[in-house]
Design a protein around this motif. Structure first.
Motif, PDB file in Angstrom:
ATOM      1  N   GLY A  94       0.844  -1.193   0.000  1.00 15.68           N
ATOM      2  CA  GLY A  94       0.000   0.000   0.000  1.00 15.68           C
ATOM      3  C   GLY A  94       0.870   1.230   0.000  1.00 15.68           C
ATOM      4  N   VAL A  95       0.405   2.298  -0.648  1.00 11.75           N
ATOM      5  CA  VAL A  95       1.244   3.488  -0.802  1.00 11.75           C
ATOM      6  C   VAL A  95       0.465   4.770  -0.502  1.00 11.75           C
ATOM      7  CG1 VAL A  95       2.688   2.348  -2.536  1.00 11.75           C
ATOM      8  CG2 VAL A  95       0.769   3.760  -3.278  1.00 11.75           C
ATOM      9  N   ILE A  96       1.202   5.779  -0.058  1.00 11.03           N
ATOM     10  CA  ILE A  96       0.689   7.146   0.099  1.00 11.03           C
ATOM     11  C   ILE A  96       1.738   8.080  -0.503  1.00 11.03           C
ATOM     12  CG2 ILE A  96       0.262   9.025   1.717  1.00 11.03           C
ATOM     13  CD1 ILE A  96      -2.079   7.321   1.763  1.00 11.03           C
ATOM     14  N   ALA A  97       1.319   8.888  -1.474  1.00 15.95           N
ATOM     15  CA  ALA A  97       2.269   9.738  -2.196  1.00 15.95           C
ATOM     16  C   ALA A  97       2.250  11.195  -1.764  1.00 15.95           C
ATOM     17  CB  ALA A  97       1.986   9.669  -3.695  1.00 15.95           C
ATOM     18  N   ARG A  98       1.181  11.605  -1.088  1.00 18.83           N
ATOM     19  CA  ARG A  98       1.073  13.025  -0.752  1.00 18.83           C
ATOM     20  C   ARG A  98       0.477  13.190   0.644  1.00 18.83           C
ATOM     21  NH1 ARG A  98       2.408  16.019  -4.815  1.00 18.83           N
ATOM     22  NH2 ARG A  98       1.674  17.903  -3.749  1.00 18.83           N
ATOM     23  N   GLY A  99       0.873  14.277   1.306  1.00 12.69           N
ATOM     24  CA  GLY A  99       0.329  14.597   2.610  1.00 12.69           C
ATOM     25  C   GLY A  99      -0.693  15.707   2.531  1.00 12.69           C
ATOM     26  N   ARG A 100      -1.059  16.230   3.679  1.00  8.52           N
ATOM     27  CA  ARG A 100      -2.034  17.319   3.748  1.00  8.52           C
ATOM     28  C   ARG A 100      -1.426  18.590   3.157  1.00  8.52           C
ATOM     29  NH1 ARG A 100      -2.263  20.642   8.074  1.00  8.52           N
ATOM     30  NH2 ARG A 100      -1.111  19.096   9.307  1.00  8.52           N
ATOM     31  N   PRO A 101      -2.082  19.205   2.162  1.00 11.73           N
ATOM     32  CA  PRO A 101      -1.488  20.366   1.475  1.00 11.73           C
ATOM     33  C   PRO A 101      -1.213  21.553   2.389  1.00 11.73           C
ATOM     34  CG  PRO A 101      -3.298  19.456   0.179  1.00 11.73           C
ATOM     35  CD  PRO A 101      -3.329  18.764   1.511  1.00 11.73           C
ATOM     36  N   SER A 102      -1.959  21.697   3.478  1.00  8.59           N
ATOM     37  CA  SER A 102      -1.783  22.849   4.353  1.00  8.59           C
ATOM     38  C   SER A 102      -0.570  22.727   5.279  1.00  8.59           C
ATOM     39  CB  SER A 102      -3.043  23.062   5.201  1.00  8.59           C
ATOM     40  OG  SER A 102      -3.326  21.919   5.985  1.00  8.59           O
ATOM     41  N   HIS A 103       0.083  21.572   5.286  1.00  6.85           N
ATOM     42  CA  HIS A 103       1.262  21.380   6.137  1.00  6.85           C
ATOM     43  C   HIS A 103       2.376  22.332   5.705  1.00  6.85           C
ATOM     44  CE1 HIS A 103       4.850  19.429   7.820  1.00  6.85           C
ATOM     45  NE2 HIS A 103       4.037  18.843   8.673  1.00  6.85           N
ATOM     46  N   THR A 104       3.105  22.873   6.687  1.00  2.07           N
ATOM     47  CA  THR A 104       4.139  23.872   6.413  1.00  2.07           C
ATOM     48  C   THR A 104       5.148  23.392   5.377  1.00  2.07           C
ATOM     49  OG1 THR A 104       3.924  24.715   8.669  1.00  2.07           O
ATOM     50  CG2 THR A 104       5.926  25.309   7.455  1.00  2.07           C
ATOM     51  N   GLY A 121       1.787   0.138  -5.826  1.00  2.00           N
ATOM     52  CA  GLY A 121       0.912  -0.422  -4.802  1.00  2.00           C
ATOM     53  C   GLY A 121      -0.469   0.177  -4.786  1.00  2.00           C
ATOM     54  N   LEU A 122      -1.245  -0.278  -3.833  1.00  2.00           N
ATOM     55  CA  LEU A 122      -2.606   0.189  -3.619  1.00  2.00           C
ATOM     56  C   LEU A 122      -2.589   1.572  -2.984  1.00  2.00           C
ATOM     57  CD1 LEU A 122      -5.713  -0.480  -3.338  1.00  2.00           C
ATOM     58  CD2 LEU A 122      -5.143  -1.314  -1.051  1.00  2.00           C
ATOM     59  N   ASP A 123      -3.306   2.514  -3.585  1.00  2.00           N
ATOM     60  CA  ASP A 123      -3.379   3.865  -3.045  1.00  2.00           C
ATOM     61  C   ASP A 123      -4.204   3.846  -1.758  1.00  2.00           C
ATOM     62  OD1 ASP A 123      -3.531   6.557  -2.549  1.00  2.00           O
ATOM     63  OD2 ASP A 123      -4.432   7.105  -4.470  1.00  2.00           O
ATOM     64  N   LEU A 124      -3.577   4.214  -0.642  1.00  2.00           N
ATOM     65  CA  LEU A 124      -4.240   4.190   0.658  1.00  2.00           C
ATOM     66  C   LEU A 124      -4.901   5.512   1.026  1.00  2.00           C
ATOM     67  CD1 LEU A 124      -1.599   2.211   2.759  1.00  2.00           C
ATOM     68  CD2 LEU A 124      -3.747   1.363   1.797  1.00  2.00           C
ATOM     69  N   ALA A 125      -4.866   6.505   0.145  1.00  2.00           N
ATOM     70  CA  ALA A 125      -5.532   7.773   0.435  1.00  2.00           C
ATOM     71  C   ALA A 125      -7.031   7.526   0.607  1.00  2.00           C
ATOM     72  CB  ALA A 125      -5.282   8.765  -0.701  1.00  2.00           C
ATOM     73  N   PRO A 126      -7.663   8.183   1.581  1.00  2.00           N
ATOM     74  CA  PRO A 126      -9.092   7.937   1.831  1.00  2.00           C
ATOM     75  C   PRO A 126      -9.974   8.136   0.613  1.00  2.00           C
ATOM     76  CG  PRO A 126      -8.134   9.229   3.609  1.00  2.00           C
ATOM     77  CD  PRO A 126      -7.083   9.127   2.537  1.00  2.00           C
ATOM     78  N   GLU A 127      -9.624   9.104  -0.229  1.00  2.00           N
ATOM     79  CA  GLU A 127     -10.436   9.334  -1.423  1.00  2.00           C
ATOM     80  C   GLU A 127     -10.340   8.184  -2.416  1.00  2.00           C
ATOM     81  OE1 GLU A 127      -6.691  11.988  -1.733  1.00  2.00           O
ATOM     82  OE2 GLU A 127      -8.127  11.329  -0.198  1.00  2.00           O
ATOM     83  N   ALA A 128      -9.279   7.393  -2.287  1.00  2.00           N
ATOM     84  CA  ALA A 128      -9.127   6.225  -3.164  1.00  2.00           C
ATOM     85  C   ALA A 128      -9.750   4.974  -2.560  1.00  2.00           C
ATOM     86  CB  ALA A 128      -7.641   5.982  -3.454  1.00  2.00           C
ATOM     87  N   THR A 129      -9.663   4.822  -1.233  1.00  4.80           N
ATOM     88  CA  THR A 129     -10.168   3.611  -0.582  1.00  4.80           C
ATOM     89  C   THR A 129     -11.602   3.738  -0.079  1.00  4.80           C
ATOM     90  OG1 THR A 129      -9.391   4.284   1.614  1.00  4.80           O
ATOM     91  CG2 THR A 129      -7.838   3.061   0.210  1.00  4.80           C
TER      92      THR A 129
END
Length: 343
Positions: free
Chosen positions: A213-223, A242-250
């Motif tokens: 499982g993979v995550i490629a990006r974090g929260r855009p508002s992070h410093t 891998g499988l996109d683990l972002a909530p919008e994908a799962t």
């Protein structure tokens, strides 16, 4: 435009040598020295930065941003005992929005026998997962309410903490004292050598051939999101592994749903975001991709493992912005392990 503003303009334009000359030509003051310290950090001159930030605090002991910046440097090199008092400067750091409870006294180490303590979660989801490990260190004869962000509530429900929902200020929390979650290491005397294990989660990693499982990006508002999140080309490359683990994908509603997915995977590969803390807390093998610039303190410096999480492996950029070589290393390691894309 005065000389300080000129130095700031050079700093913002990325002309750091010129900015440094400008700052050093000015009379010593907290604002000049703070900016110089930030500049030195960007140049990875960490020892010099520490000295400059300590000088700011000699001149202005209540300078929250400088105390917070100094804490980040001390934590990054593992000097936790020295760092935690300065970490309290985050309360005066613009943009962090650290909560408090006005109608209760703040806990500063008083005897908690028979008392009720409200622990306020703070900062990001990852911070709240990471620091929840300190809750079991509180006296067992104290009643503890851990106020975490709503997406974490189902994940955090376990024998160690009773949770209260909602946002601070939305309800008059009942108790005898309150404390910030991020202040527990200071109150409890936490060092790099006595870090407790992650707080057990309701879902445990089982790793039954579910792939990656993979995550490629974090929260855009992070410093530092521009540094920690992958660029579009690198994002496509990682998502191909891998499988996109972002909530919008799962379709996950919260972290408990994501935990159920992670539980069946062989491996999680993620940028420095909350899923790294979730997967690692569950005991899942977790590969964290780290930037050269804007590196978070909790991963320390120049090591491939983490004292916070036994199952974490760190893959670091050697050059700022170069995700290609990091992904080359990841792909080579995946091929050696024979792991496949998550189903």
């Amino acid at each position: 435009m005065d000389e300080f503003d000129l130095a700031v303009a050079e700093h913002r334009a990325g002309r750091l040598d010129a900015a440094e000359r400008g700052y050093r030509s000015l009379p010593e003051s907290p604002k000049v020295l703070h900016n110089l310290g930030v500049l030195l950090i960007a140049q990875e001159r960490f020892d010099e930065a520490e000295a400059v930030l300590k000088r700011v605090l000699e001149l202005d002991p209540g300078n929250g941003p400088s105390a917070f910046s100094l804490a980040m440097q001390l934590l990054a090199r593992g000097a936790y005992a020295e760092a935690w008092p300065h970490y309290e400067g985050r309360r005066r750091q613009p943009g962090l929005h650290i909560p408090s409870i006005d109608h209760l006294p703040e806990w500063r180490g008083e005897d908690l026998a028979g008392k009720r303590l409200v622990v306020l979660g703070e900062q990001g989801f990852g911070d709240q997962i990471q620091f929840a490990r300190f809750l079991p260190m509180l006296p067992p004869n104290a009643g503890v309410t851990y106020v975490c962000s709503p997406p974490l509530m189902r994940l955090m429900q376990n024998r160690h903490a009773r949770l209260a929902p909602g946002v601070v200020g939305a309800a008059p929390f009942q108790g005898d004292y309150w404390v910030l979650l991020g202040s527990l290491p200071l109150r409890l005397g936490v060092t790099l050598e006595n870090l407790p294990p992650p707080l057990p989660t309701p879902v445990v990693w089982r790793g039954r051939g579910g792939g990656v499982g993979v995550i490629a990006r974090g929260r855009p508002s992070h410093t530092h999101d521009a540094h920690r999140s992958l660029d579009p080309a690198s994002t496509r490359r990682l998502l191909g592994l891998g499988l996109d683990l972002a909530p919008e994908a799962t379709g996950a509603r919260d972290f408990a749903d994501t935990a159920l997915i992670v539980a069946g995977l062989d491996l999680v590969i993620t940028v420095d975001t909350s899923v790294a803390h979730l997967a690692a807390s569950m005991g899942a093998p977790t590969w964290v991709l780290l930037p050269r610039r804007g590196l978070d303190w909790r991963w320390l410096r120049d090591r491939a493992d983490s004292p916070w999480y036994p199952t974490v492996r760190l893959f670091r950029q050697r050059e700022a912005g170069d995700w290609a070589s990091v992904l080359d290393e990841v792909e080579a390691e995946l091929a050696a392990l024979g792991l496949r894309k998550g189903a």
